[in-house]
Write a protein that holds these residues in place. Structure first.
Motif, PDB file in Angstrom:
ATOM      1  N   ALA A 165       0.762  -1.768   0.183  1.00 28.58           N
ATOM      2  CA  ALA A 165      -0.153   0.202   0.116  1.00 28.58           C
ATOM      3  C   ALA A 165       1.261   1.168   0.039  1.00 28.58           C
ATOM      4  CB  ALA A 165      -1.231  -0.076   1.192  1.00 28.58           C
ATOM      5  N   LEU A 166       2.222   1.254   0.640  1.00 29.37           N
ATOM      6  CA  LEU A 166       2.915   2.799   0.675  1.00 29.37           C
ATOM      7  C   LEU A 166       3.838   2.483  -0.733  1.00 29.37           C
ATOM      8  CD1 LEU A 166       3.470   2.330   4.379  1.00 29.37           C
ATOM      9  CD2 LEU A 166       2.042   3.951   3.650  1.00 29.37           C
ATOM     10  N   LEU A 167       4.304   0.876  -0.770  1.00 29.11           N
ATOM     11  CA  LEU A 167       5.273   1.424  -1.977  1.00 29.11           C
ATOM     12  C   LEU A 167       5.394   0.987  -3.764  1.00 29.11           C
ATOM     13  CD1 LEU A 167       8.173  -0.701   0.113  1.00 29.11           C
ATOM     14  CD2 LEU A 167       8.047   2.037  -0.138  1.00 29.11           C
ATOM     15  N   GLY A 168       3.578   0.419  -3.773  1.00 33.89           N
ATOM     16  CA  GLY A 168       2.995  -0.240  -4.959  1.00 33.89           C
ATOM     17  C   GLY A 168       3.830  -1.632  -4.987  1.00 33.89           C
ATOM     18  N   ALA A 169       3.253  -1.989  -6.369  1.00 39.72           N
ATOM     19  CA  ALA A 169       3.601  -3.632  -6.374  1.00 39.72           C
ATOM     20  C   ALA A 169       4.890  -3.820  -5.730  1.00 39.72           C
ATOM     21  CB  ALA A 169       3.565  -4.309  -8.349  1.00 39.72           C
ATOM     22  N   LYS A 170       6.206  -2.962  -6.228  1.00 43.42           N
ATOM     23  CA  LYS A 170       7.331  -3.742  -5.363  1.00 43.42           C
ATOM     24  C   LYS A 170       7.697  -3.678  -3.374  1.00 43.42           C
ATOM     25  CE  LYS A 170       9.137   0.986  -4.870  1.00 43.42           C
ATOM     26  NZ  LYS A 170       8.458   1.132  -5.602  1.00 43.42           N
ATOM     27  N   GLY A 171       5.932  -3.390  -3.297  1.00 46.18           N
ATOM     28  CA  GLY A 171       6.316  -3.926  -1.581  1.00 46.18           C
ATOM     29  C   GLY A 171       5.952  -5.469  -1.169  1.00 46.18           C
ATOM     30  N   ILE A 172       4.987  -5.260  -2.347  1.00 54.68           N
ATOM     31  CA  ILE A 172       4.707  -7.166  -2.132  1.00 54.68           C
ATOM     32  C   ILE A 172       6.641  -8.180  -1.787  1.00 54.68           C
ATOM     33  CG2 ILE A 172       4.246  -9.387  -3.204  1.00 54.68           C
ATOM     34  CD1 ILE A 172       1.800  -7.872  -4.415  1.00 54.68           C
ATOM     35  N   GLY A 173       7.523  -7.615  -3.059  1.00 52.93           N
ATOM     36  CA  GLY A 173       8.515  -8.457  -3.296  1.00 52.93           C
ATOM     37  C   GLY A 173       9.064  -8.186  -1.498  1.00 52.93           C
ATOM     38  N   VAL A 174       9.335  -6.765  -1.569  1.00 58.64           N
ATOM     39  CA  VAL A 174      10.202  -6.722   0.052  1.00 58.64           C
ATOM     40  C   VAL A 174       9.141  -7.416   0.798  1.00 58.64           C
ATOM     41  CG1 VAL A 174      10.723  -5.208   1.698  1.00 58.64           C
ATOM     42  CG2 VAL A 174      10.591  -4.306  -1.062  1.00 58.64           C
ATOM     43  N   GLY A 175       7.911  -7.425   1.071  1.00 62.76           N
ATOM     44  CA  GLY A 175       7.507  -8.206   2.173  1.00 62.76           C
ATOM     45  C   GLY A 175       7.884  -9.458   2.181  1.00 62.76           C
ATOM     46  N   ALA A 176       7.793 -10.253   0.826  1.00 63.86           N
ATOM     47  CA  ALA A 176       7.787 -11.574   0.520  1.00 63.86           C
ATOM     48  C   ALA A 176       9.829 -11.824   1.167  1.00 63.86           C
ATOM     49  CB  ALA A 176       7.390 -11.982  -0.408  1.00 63.86           C
ATOM     50  N   LEU A 177      10.971 -11.637   0.326  1.00 64.17           N
ATOM     51  CA  LEU A 177      11.959 -11.832   0.849  1.00 64.17           C
ATOM     52  C   LEU A 177      12.006 -11.831   2.410  1.00 64.17           C
ATOM     53  CD1 LEU A 177      14.047  -8.998  -1.879  1.00 64.17           C
ATOM     54  CD2 LEU A 177      13.551 -11.856  -1.120  1.00 64.17           C
ATOM     55  N   LEU A 178      11.195 -10.681   3.423  1.00 65.43           N
ATOM     56  CA  LEU A 178      11.420 -10.210   5.020  1.00 65.43           C
ATOM     57  C   LEU A 178      11.098 -11.593   5.004  1.00 65.43           C
ATOM     58  CD1 LEU A 178      12.843  -8.529   7.194  1.00 65.43           C
ATOM     59  CD2 LEU A 178      10.096  -7.253   6.740  1.00 65.43           C
ATOM     60  N   MET A 179       9.763 -11.693   5.022  1.00 64.56           N
ATOM     61  CA  MET A 179       9.115 -13.067   5.968  1.00 64.56           C
ATOM     62  C   MET A 179       9.448 -14.103   5.614  1.00 64.56           C
ATOM     63  SD  MET A 179       7.295 -11.435   7.568  1.00 64.56           S
ATOM     64  CE  MET A 179       6.432  -9.453   7.835  1.00 64.56           C
ATOM     65  N   VAL A 180       9.232 -14.747   4.321  1.00 69.59           N
ATOM     66  CA  VAL A 180       9.655 -15.987   3.853  1.00 69.59           C
ATOM     67  C   VAL A 180      11.023 -16.259   3.015  1.00 69.59           C
ATOM     68  CG1 VAL A 180       9.998 -17.610   1.779  1.00 69.59           C
ATOM     69  CG2 VAL A 180       7.664 -16.029   2.598  1.00 69.59           C
ATOM     70  N   LEU A 181      12.431 -15.299   3.087  1.00 69.29           N
ATOM     71  CA  LEU A 181      13.561 -15.355   3.330  1.00 69.29           C
ATOM     72  C   LEU A 181      14.213 -15.103   4.130  1.00 69.29           C
ATOM     73  CD1 LEU A 181      15.816 -16.179   1.654  1.00 69.29           C
ATOM     74  CD2 LEU A 181      16.723 -13.942   1.067  1.00 69.29           C
ATOM     75  N   LEU A 182      13.960 -14.490   4.954  1.00 67.89           N
ATOM     76  CA  LEU A 182      14.833 -14.011   6.387  1.00 67.89           C
ATOM     77  C   LEU A 182      13.857 -14.813   7.626  1.00 67.89           C
ATOM     78  CD1 LEU A 182      15.851 -10.923   5.659  1.00 67.89           C
ATOM     79  CD2 LEU A 182      17.698 -12.728   5.726  1.00 67.89           C
ATOM     80  N   GLY A 183      12.543 -14.505   7.304  1.00 63.21           N
ATOM     81  CA  GLY A 183      12.033 -14.853   8.525  1.00 63.21           C
ATOM     82  C   GLY A 183      11.696 -16.267   9.052  1.00 63.21           C
ATOM     83  N   ASN A 184      11.337 -17.148   7.891  1.00 61.59           N
ATOM     84  CA  ASN A 184      11.268 -18.294   7.831  1.00 61.59           C
ATOM     85  C   ASN A 184      12.659 -19.303   8.170  1.00 61.59           C
ATOM     86  OD1 ASN A 184      10.309 -20.996   7.255  1.00 61.59           O
ATOM     87  ND2 ASN A 184      11.228 -21.421   5.875  1.00 61.59           N
ATOM     88  N   SER A 185      13.677 -18.901   7.439  1.00 62.17           N
ATOM     89  CA  SER A 185      15.352 -19.589   7.834  1.00 62.17           C
ATOM     90  C   SER A 185      15.466 -19.290   9.092  1.00 62.17           C
ATOM     91  CB  SER A 185      15.972 -19.300   6.674  1.00 62.17           C
ATOM     92  OG  SER A 185      16.479 -18.242   6.726  1.00 62.17           O
ATOM     93  N   PHE A 186      15.134 -17.922   8.969  1.00 61.96           N
ATOM     94  CA  PHE A 186      15.983 -17.494  11.158  1.00 61.96           C
ATOM     95  C   PHE A 186      14.761 -17.697  12.109  1.00 61.96           C
ATOM     96  CE2 PHE A 186      18.800 -13.938   8.972  1.00 61.96           C
ATOM     97  CZ  PHE A 186      19.179 -14.962   8.742  1.00 61.96           C
ATOM     98  N   SER A 187      13.657 -18.771  11.693  1.00 65.34           N
ATOM     99  CA  SER A 187      13.378 -18.420  12.442  1.00 65.34           C
ATOM    100  C   SER A 187      13.328 -19.295  13.987  1.00 65.34           C
ATOM    101  CB  SER A 187      11.179 -19.513  12.420  1.00 65.34           C
ATOM    102  OG  SER A 187      11.879 -20.887  12.103  1.00 65.34           O
ATOM    103  N   GLY A 188      14.019 -20.380  13.987  1.00 68.77           N
ATOM    104  CA  GLY A 188      14.610 -20.607  14.723  1.00 68.77           C
ATOM    105  C   GLY A 188      13.494 -22.462  15.568  1.00 68.77           C
ATOM    106  N   VAL A 189      12.478 -22.756  14.644  1.00 66.95           N
ATOM    107  CA  VAL A 189      11.377 -23.797  15.254  1.00 66.95           C
ATOM    108  C   VAL A 189      12.110 -24.804  15.226  1.00 66.95           C
ATOM    109  CG1 VAL A 189       9.082 -24.085  14.496  1.00 66.95           C
ATOM    110  CG2 VAL A 189       9.429 -21.712  14.315  1.00 66.95           C
ATOM    111  N   THR A 190      12.860 -25.258  14.321  1.00 68.71           N
ATOM    112  CA  THR A 190      13.352 -26.536  14.328  1.00 68.71           C
ATOM    113  C   THR A 190      14.387 -27.213  14.795  1.00 68.71           C
ATOM    114  OG1 THR A 190      14.773 -26.074  12.191  1.00 68.71           O
ATOM    115  CG2 THR A 190      12.722 -26.628  11.413  1.00 68.71           C
ATOM    116  N   SER A 191      14.906 -26.195  15.058  1.00 69.93           N
ATOM    117  CA  SER A 191      15.882 -26.060  16.924  1.00 69.93           C
ATOM    118  C   SER A 191      15.606 -25.107  17.482  1.00 69.93           C
ATOM    119  CB  SER A 191      17.338 -25.982  15.903  1.00 69.93           C
ATOM    120  OG  SER A 191      17.859 -24.577  15.762  1.00 69.93           O
ATOM    121  N   ALA A 192      15.733 -24.424  18.215  1.00 71.38           N
ATOM    122  CA  ALA A 192      15.596 -22.975  19.017  1.00 71.38           C
ATOM    123  C   ALA A 192      16.647 -22.007  18.486  1.00 71.38           C
ATOM    124  CB  ALA A 192      16.167 -23.699  20.131  1.00 71.38           C
TER     125      ALA A 192
END
Length: 331
Positions: free
Chosen positions: A224-251
């Protein structure tokens, strides 16, 4: 060949290897560097035997954060409250290890190996799993694998709201409704069908829904703030970093610093920790993760509402190129 298509082709050729490299770094580097870093553990019992155990833990500088307890009962309570991942109790018959595989099977296995190594030669150390992982998911694989689908669901919801040009209050209500239904559907699968979650059903559904809402609103707010490119930024932040750094599979304490801390500041990591707390520990230490998700959801929805007040793009404008499509000239 025109210059513009040439530039786009070069961009694709360069961006794809770059994305793959960053993805391999984000997913492989933390996994390759797993090890205890200020991992909270307990030692219970009377001196001097308990003191010797504590010294052996502390010899591995920076690996463990040792907490002392008077007896086995206090150590058990600390494990159930998620103050420590496990504890070694000194008894008249020798050391006894208390673990909690529900807090992380990888951590429980690590503590077993360390405690057995610290025990006197020839001693067989009994192990008690105070808070055991469910029998349908003893290694925590299903719980660990659930975070990526939730992250993808949140990104998809934020992207679809943007692509369908929903704005303001309508977009916020759509994101909330989608997240709530995902929470119900995911809990029906994980709790009712697979049996990998064992807490209160509706609490688990609420946690899943809040996690998806935090991710979806962040993606929708960025768009809403950045336009369509905001989707890419959000996807990278949540999937690439958020998922891999979550520590759910270990701690989180097993990941390289500051990856473990960063992961808990992002919705996938906070959601995984909160889901583990409500599913197996009656909500112990749930406050911090719940606050993190609430902040993300609030900021994301606020951005969606603020973006909805902005002047809509001119009719006929291409949302993804920013160029206005002129109508064809007529005679």
């Amino acid at each position: 060949m025109p210059a513009a298509p040439n530039r786009r082709a070069v961009a694709v050729i360069l961006l794809v290897p770059l994305i793959v490299t960053i993805s391999l770094w984000a997913f492989s580097w933390p996994a390759a560097r797993i090890g205890p870093r200020d991992l909270p553990v307990g030692v219970a019992g009377a001196a001097p035997a308990a003191d010797q155990l504590q010294e052996q833990f502390e010899q591995r500088e920076g690996a463990f954060e040792v907490h002392r307890y008077a007896d086995a009962g206090a150590a058990r309570e600390a494990i159930e409250d998620r103050a420590v991942y496990g504890a070694v109790v000194v008894t008249g018959e020798g050391p006894h290890l208390l673990t909690a595989s529900a807090a992380g099977p990888v951590v429980a296995q690590l503590l077993t190996e360390v405690a057995e190594g610290a025990a006197p030669a020839g001693t067989v150390m009994p192990v008690t799993d105070v808070v055991a992982a469910p029998g349908t998911d003893p290694r925590g694989a299903a719980l660990g694998a659930s975070i990526l689908p939730l992250a993808l669901a949140g990104v998809a919801a934020g992207a679809m709201v943007t692509m369908m040009k929903l704005r303001g209050t309508r977009a916020a209500l759509t994101l909330a409704g989608a997240a709530g239904l995902v929470g119900v559907a995911a809990t029906a699968v994980a709790h009712s069908w697979l049996g990998v979650l064992t807490g209160d059903w509706w609490t688990e559904a609420g946690v899943v829904g809040l996690t998806v809402l935090a991710i979806a609103s962040a993606v929708g707010g960025l768009a809403a703030l950045l336009g369509a490119k905001g989707i890419g930024v959000g996807a990278l932040l949540m999937v690439l970093l958020g998922n891999s750094f979550s520590g759910v599979t270990s701690a989180p304490e097993l990941l390289p610093e500051p990856v473990g801390a960063i992961g808990q500041w992002l919705p996938p990591g906070a959601g995984g920790s909160l889901l583990r707390s409500v599913a197996f520990f009656d909500g112990a230490t749930a406050g911090g993760a719940a606050l993190t998700l609430a902040v993300w959801a609030t900021l994301g929805l606020a951005a969606v509402l603020i973006g909805g007040r902005r002047k809509p793009e001119a009719e006929g404008a291409d949302q993804f190129t920013g160029q206005r499509r002129e109508p064809a000239l007529t005679s």
